[in-house]
Design an enzyme around this catalytic site. Structure first.
Site, PDB file in Angstrom:
ATOM      1  N   LYS A 196       0.431  -9.942   3.170  1.00 45.53           N
ATOM      2  CA  LYS A 196       0.336  -8.906   4.193  1.00 45.53           C
ATOM      3  C   LYS A 196      -0.929  -9.145   4.991  1.00 45.53           C
ATOM      4  O   LYS A 196      -2.036  -9.117   4.451  1.00 45.53           O
ATOM      5  CB  LYS A 196       0.319  -7.522   3.549  1.00 45.53           C
ATOM      6  CG  LYS A 196       0.151  -6.404   4.569  1.00 45.53           C
ATOM      7  CD  LYS A 196       0.324  -5.037   3.935  1.00 45.53           C
ATOM      8  CE  LYS A 196       0.095  -3.951   4.974  1.00 45.53           C
ATOM      9  NZ  LYS A 196       0.261  -2.602   4.393  1.00 45.53           N
ATOM     10  N   LYS A 249       4.490 -10.074   5.853  1.00 45.85           N
ATOM     11  CA  LYS A 249       4.397  -8.981   6.826  1.00 45.85           C
ATOM     12  C   LYS A 249       3.223  -9.202   7.751  1.00 45.85           C
ATOM     13  O   LYS A 249       2.141  -9.530   7.254  1.00 45.85           O
ATOM     14  CB  LYS A 249       4.202  -7.690   6.046  1.00 45.85           C
ATOM     15  CG  LYS A 249       4.064  -6.450   6.896  1.00 45.85           C
ATOM     16  CD  LYS A 249       3.846  -5.266   6.004  1.00 45.85           C
ATOM     17  CE  LYS A 249       3.673  -4.033   6.869  1.00 45.85           C
ATOM     18  NZ  LYS A 249       3.284  -2.886   6.111  1.00 45.85           N
TER      19      LYS A 249
HETATM   20  C1  PBG Z   1       0.114   0.861   4.447  1.00 45.10           C
HETATM   21  C2  PBG Z   1       1.284   0.317   5.175  1.00 45.10           C
HETATM   22  C3  PBG Z   1       1.249  -0.080   6.505  1.00 45.10           C
HETATM   23  C4  PBG Z   1       2.546  -0.469   6.827  1.00 45.10           C
HETATM   24  C5  PBG Z   1       3.328  -0.335   5.685  1.00 45.10           C
HETATM   25  N1  PBG Z   1       2.523   0.158   4.645  1.00 45.10           N
HETATM   26  C6  PBG Z   1       0.157  -0.037   7.503  1.00 45.10           C
HETATM   27  C7  PBG Z   1      -1.139  -0.601   7.164  1.00 45.10           C
HETATM   28  O1  PBG Z   1      -1.298  -1.468   6.306  1.00 45.10           O
HETATM   29  O2  PBG Z   1      -2.089  -0.157   7.794  1.00 45.10           O
HETATM   30  C8  PBG Z   1       2.921  -0.953   8.177  1.00 45.10           C
HETATM   31  C9  PBG Z   1       4.346  -0.869   8.559  1.00 45.10           C
HETATM   32  C10 PBG Z   1       4.597  -0.999  10.000  1.00 45.10           C
HETATM   33  O3  PBG Z   1       3.714  -1.210  10.845  1.00 45.10           O
HETATM   34  O4  PBG Z   1       5.778  -0.894  10.345  1.00 45.10           O
HETATM   35  N2  PBG Z   1       0.004   0.657   3.110  1.00 45.10           N
END
Ligand code: PBG
Length: 325
Positions: A196, A249
């Site tokens: 991520k 991601k």
């Molecule tokens: C936070 C989380 C995020 C997303 C999923 N879980 C945002 C972040 O890490 O700040 C993002 C999903 C998206 O942008 O569609 N744990």
């Protein structure tokens, strides 16, 4: 000309193209993310995600049934926690009667076949909007992992099929697996957000849950988008620690990573087509600059072609409808 091979032969009609298409999207490829809020009869549009809504449990349940009837097999739950319940330790995340736990139970009750996945991270519950516990300016790893493990057990207890840690703390997959085993939840899966990246494309999501970090950014735990080999390191460690599915991601700016991950592991790979990627297509379509349906299908096909077995996407319902005709 006398050509031995004419590549256009296999492109000359819709029928031939359909026969030789290498990548076919199915509704079962999609994971539909859902934003849940307190109350009843509530359906609020997210301003930066036109056509996407935060819904109360009752309307979410209806939506889940509809998704199921379209052939979608899994949903990924996110909740919007009330401000007064937020603290630094994510206490509300462990409430057996919290919004997440009630949502899981309601959905499993109404649509038992649907695979319910749950977000595991502290940001929606954190006064700081960070994915972990904050001490000074630091997001501390080990105390956070303890909470994440308890949170996962709490979701499993409520009936979650798969927990999805999205926090990027070190060692959380093994800790969650051990906690699930110890508590007797031997059928609960783990979908690890393994690679991520610290991405600007999460912006609209943070509007949806009011979870933007109050200070700093997430670069001390989420990955640097300059890095490729590090993604493989993260993924292989999560596989060793017991992940059932690994995730990359965001998706479209990371297709090279998805491919490399796919070639490196023997477990299913998912990709998260995130909020900013949704918003870009929506915005361009609204301006009349892109054909929305075509942009959706081309984007999702490219993600699957790059190696994703599963795609979490806000276009899940729309794409399923397009596929089903
Ligand atoms: C936070 C989380 C995020 C997303 C999923 N879980 C945002 C972040 O890490 O700040 C993002 C999903 C998206 O942008 O569609 N744990």
């Amino acid at each position: 000309m006398h050509l031995i091979r004419r590549n256009r032969i296999l492109r000359q009609s819709p029928a031939i193209r359909a026969m030789v298409a290498e990548t076919i999207l199915r509704p079962a490829d999609f994971i539909a993310p859902l934003f849940i809020t307190e109350g009843t009869g509530i359906k609020e549009e997210i301003s930066s995600m036109q056509g996407y809504y935060r819904m109360s449990i009752d309307l979410t349940v209806q939506e889940v049934k509809e998704l199921w009837s379209l052939g979608i097999k899994s949903v990924l739950l996110f909740i919007k926690c009330k401000d007064e319940l937020k603290d630094n330790k994510g206490t509300e995340a462990l409430n057996p009667n919290g919004l997440m736990q009630r949502s899981i139970r309601a959905i499993k009750n109404a649509c038992p076949g649907m695979v319910v996945m749950t977000d595991v991270a502290l940001d929606p519950f954190s006064t700081y909007g960070h994915d972990g516990i904050v001490e000074g300016e630091e997001i501390v790893n080990d105390p956070t992992v303890e909470v994440l493990a308890k949170m996962s057990v709490s979701h499993a207890e409520a009936g979650a099929d798969i927990v999805a840690p999205s926090d990027m703390m070190d060692g959380r997959i093994i800790a969650i697996r051990e906690a699930l085993e110890t508590s007797g939840y031997t059928k609960t899966g783990i979908m690890a957000y393994s690679a991520k990246y610290a991405s600007c494309f999460y912006g609209p999501f943070r509007d949806a849950l009011d979870s933007a970090p109050g200070f700093g950014d997430k670069k001390t735990y989420q990955m640097d988008y300059a890095n490729r080999r590090e993604a493989i390191k993260e993924v292989l460690m999560d596989v060793e620690e017991g992940a059932d599915i690994v995730m990359v991601k965001p998706a479209m700016a990371y297709l090279d990573i998805i491919r490399e991950v796919k070639d490196s592991v023997e477990i299913p790979v998912s990709a998260y087509h995130v909020s900013g990627e949704y918003a870009m297509i929506k915005a361009a379509a609204n301006m009349g600059w892109l054909d929305e349906n075509k942009a959706i299908m081309e984007s999702l096909t490219s993600i699957k072609r790059s190696g994703a077995d599963l795609i979490a996407t806000y276009f899940a319902k729309k794409a399923a409808m397009l596929i089903n005709g």
